[in-house]
Design a protein around this motif. Structure first.
Motif, PDB file in Angstrom:
ATOM      1  N   ARG A  81     -15.462  10.288  10.245  1.00 62.11           N
ATOM      2  CA  ARG A  81     -15.545   8.963  10.190  1.00 62.11           C
ATOM      3  C   ARG A  81     -14.238   8.198  10.200  1.00 62.11           C
ATOM      4  O   ARG A  81     -13.647   8.593   9.393  1.00 62.11           O
ATOM      5  CB  ARG A  81     -16.608   8.243   8.719  1.00 62.11           C
ATOM      6  CG  ARG A  81     -16.757   6.718   8.927  1.00 62.11           C
ATOM      7  CD  ARG A  81     -17.384   6.398   7.554  1.00 62.11           C
ATOM      8  NE  ARG A  81     -18.935   7.107   7.384  1.00 62.11           N
ATOM      9  CZ  ARG A  81     -19.794   6.536   7.432  1.00 62.11           C
ATOM     10  NH1 ARG A  81     -19.688   5.064   7.453  1.00 62.11           N
ATOM     11  NH2 ARG A  81     -20.958   7.175   6.950  1.00 62.11           N
ATOM     12  N   PRO A  82     -13.973   7.238  11.239  1.00 54.86           N
ATOM     13  CA  PRO A  82     -12.809   6.805  11.186  1.00 54.86           C
ATOM     14  C   PRO A  82     -12.626   5.727   9.834  1.00 54.86           C
ATOM     15  O   PRO A  82     -13.427   5.270   9.226  1.00 54.86           O
ATOM     16  CB  PRO A  82     -12.867   6.016  12.500  1.00 54.86           C
ATOM     17  CG  PRO A  82     -14.331   5.569  12.610  1.00 54.86           C
ATOM     18  CD  PRO A  82     -14.991   6.715  11.847  1.00 54.86           C
ATOM     19  N   THR A 127     -11.998  -0.887   4.962  1.00 58.66           N
ATOM     20  CA  THR A 127     -11.931   0.435   4.262  1.00 58.66           C
ATOM     21  C   THR A 127     -10.512   0.647   4.198  1.00 58.66           C
ATOM     22  O   THR A 127     -10.072   0.988   3.043  1.00 58.66           O
ATOM     23  CB  THR A 127     -12.434   1.652   4.932  1.00 58.66           C
ATOM     24  OG1 THR A 127     -13.889   1.567   5.431  1.00 58.66           O
ATOM     25  CG2 THR A 127     -12.390   2.972   4.406  1.00 58.66           C
ATOM     26  N   ALA A 128      -9.587   0.470   4.995  1.00 58.68           N
ATOM     27  CA  ALA A 128      -8.150   0.761   4.644  1.00 58.68           C
ATOM     28  C   ALA A 128      -7.567  -0.413   3.763  1.00 58.68           C
ATOM     29  O   ALA A 128      -6.786   0.029   2.892  1.00 58.68           O
ATOM     30  CB  ALA A 128      -7.261   0.234   6.040  1.00 58.68           C
ATOM     31  N   MET A 129      -8.263  -1.635   3.692  1.00 61.29           N
ATOM     32  CA  MET A 129      -7.922  -2.525   2.755  1.00 61.29           C
ATOM     33  C   MET A 129      -8.368  -2.030   1.225  1.00 61.29           C
ATOM     34  O   MET A 129      -7.741  -2.599   0.366  1.00 61.29           O
ATOM     35  CB  MET A 129      -8.342  -4.028   3.370  1.00 61.29           C
ATOM     36  CG  MET A 129      -7.633  -4.263   4.538  1.00 61.29           C
ATOM     37  SD  MET A 129      -8.276  -6.104   5.193  1.00 61.29           S
ATOM     38  CE  MET A 129      -7.636  -7.203   3.927  1.00 61.29           C
ATOM     39  N   ARG A 135      -2.397   2.687  11.203  1.00 55.72           N
ATOM     40  CA  ARG A 135      -1.547   3.366  12.352  1.00 55.72           C
ATOM     41  C   ARG A 135      -1.888   4.858  12.352  1.00 55.72           C
ATOM     42  O   ARG A 135      -1.995   5.526  13.344  1.00 55.72           O
ATOM     43  CB  ARG A 135       0.031   3.169  12.106  1.00 55.72           C
ATOM     44  CG  ARG A 135       0.639   1.717  12.478  1.00 55.72           C
ATOM     45  CD  ARG A 135       2.018   1.740  12.384  1.00 55.72           C
ATOM     46  NE  ARG A 135       2.571   2.018  11.272  1.00 55.72           N
ATOM     47  CZ  ARG A 135       2.684   1.067  10.095  1.00 55.72           C
ATOM     48  NH1 ARG A 135       2.302  -0.060  10.399  1.00 55.72           N
ATOM     49  NH2 ARG A 135       3.397   1.321   9.116  1.00 55.72           N
ATOM     50  N   MET A 136      -2.149   5.569  11.108  1.00 57.31           N
ATOM     51  CA  MET A 136      -2.525   7.027  11.047  1.00 57.31           C
ATOM     52  C   MET A 136      -3.857   7.106  12.026  1.00 57.31           C
ATOM     53  O   MET A 136      -3.902   8.164  12.757  1.00 57.31           O
ATOM     54  CB  MET A 136      -2.540   7.282   9.684  1.00 57.31           C
ATOM     55  CG  MET A 136      -1.055   7.607   9.230  1.00 57.31           C
ATOM     56  SD  MET A 136      -1.290   7.859   7.314  1.00 57.31           S
ATOM     57  CE  MET A 136      -1.947   9.515   7.249  1.00 57.31           C
ATOM     58  N   GLN A 137      -4.941   6.174  11.961  1.00 63.22           N
ATOM     59  CA  GLN A 137      -6.107   6.347  12.363  1.00 63.22           C
ATOM     60  C   GLN A 137      -5.938   6.065  13.906  1.00 63.22           C
ATOM     61  O   GLN A 137      -6.442   6.900  14.705  1.00 63.22           O
ATOM     62  CB  GLN A 137      -7.026   5.160  11.927  1.00 63.22           C
ATOM     63  CG  GLN A 137      -8.304   5.211  12.685  1.00 63.22           C
ATOM     64  CD  GLN A 137      -9.376   6.471  12.288  1.00 63.22           C
ATOM     65  OE1 GLN A 137      -9.469   6.926  11.180  1.00 63.22           O
ATOM     66  NE2 GLN A 137      -9.587   7.070  13.154  1.00 63.22           N
TER      67      GLN A 137
END
Length: 69
Positions: A16-17, A22-24, A39-41
């Motif tokens: 799942r990306p 989610t990053a926040m 950026r990694m995603q």
């Protein structure tokens, strides 16, 4: 963080990306920059797409048509 174990497990196992929300959440919980995670995603998405042979063929066809124009 308010996400399920399954969702977290899927993210960690590349099933799942990581989305912006989610990053926040990771940033708030772990202090890891949401921008870095996104950026990694993006880097992962690009690498995965480069492995997709049918997409690469499509991309080459688009480039051929664009070169003619």
């Amino acid at each position: 963080m308010g996400i399920s174990y399954k969702m977290l497990n899927d993210i960690l196992n590349c099933r799942r990306p990581i989305t912006t929300p989610t990053a926040m959440l990771f940033e708030a919980a772990l202090g890891i920059s949401a921008e870095l995670l996104m950026r990694m995603q993006l880097d992962y998405n690009i690498q995965a797409t480069k492995q997709d042979k049918s997409f690469i063929e499509r991309l080459e066809n688009v480039r051929k048509v664009a070169a003619v124009l």
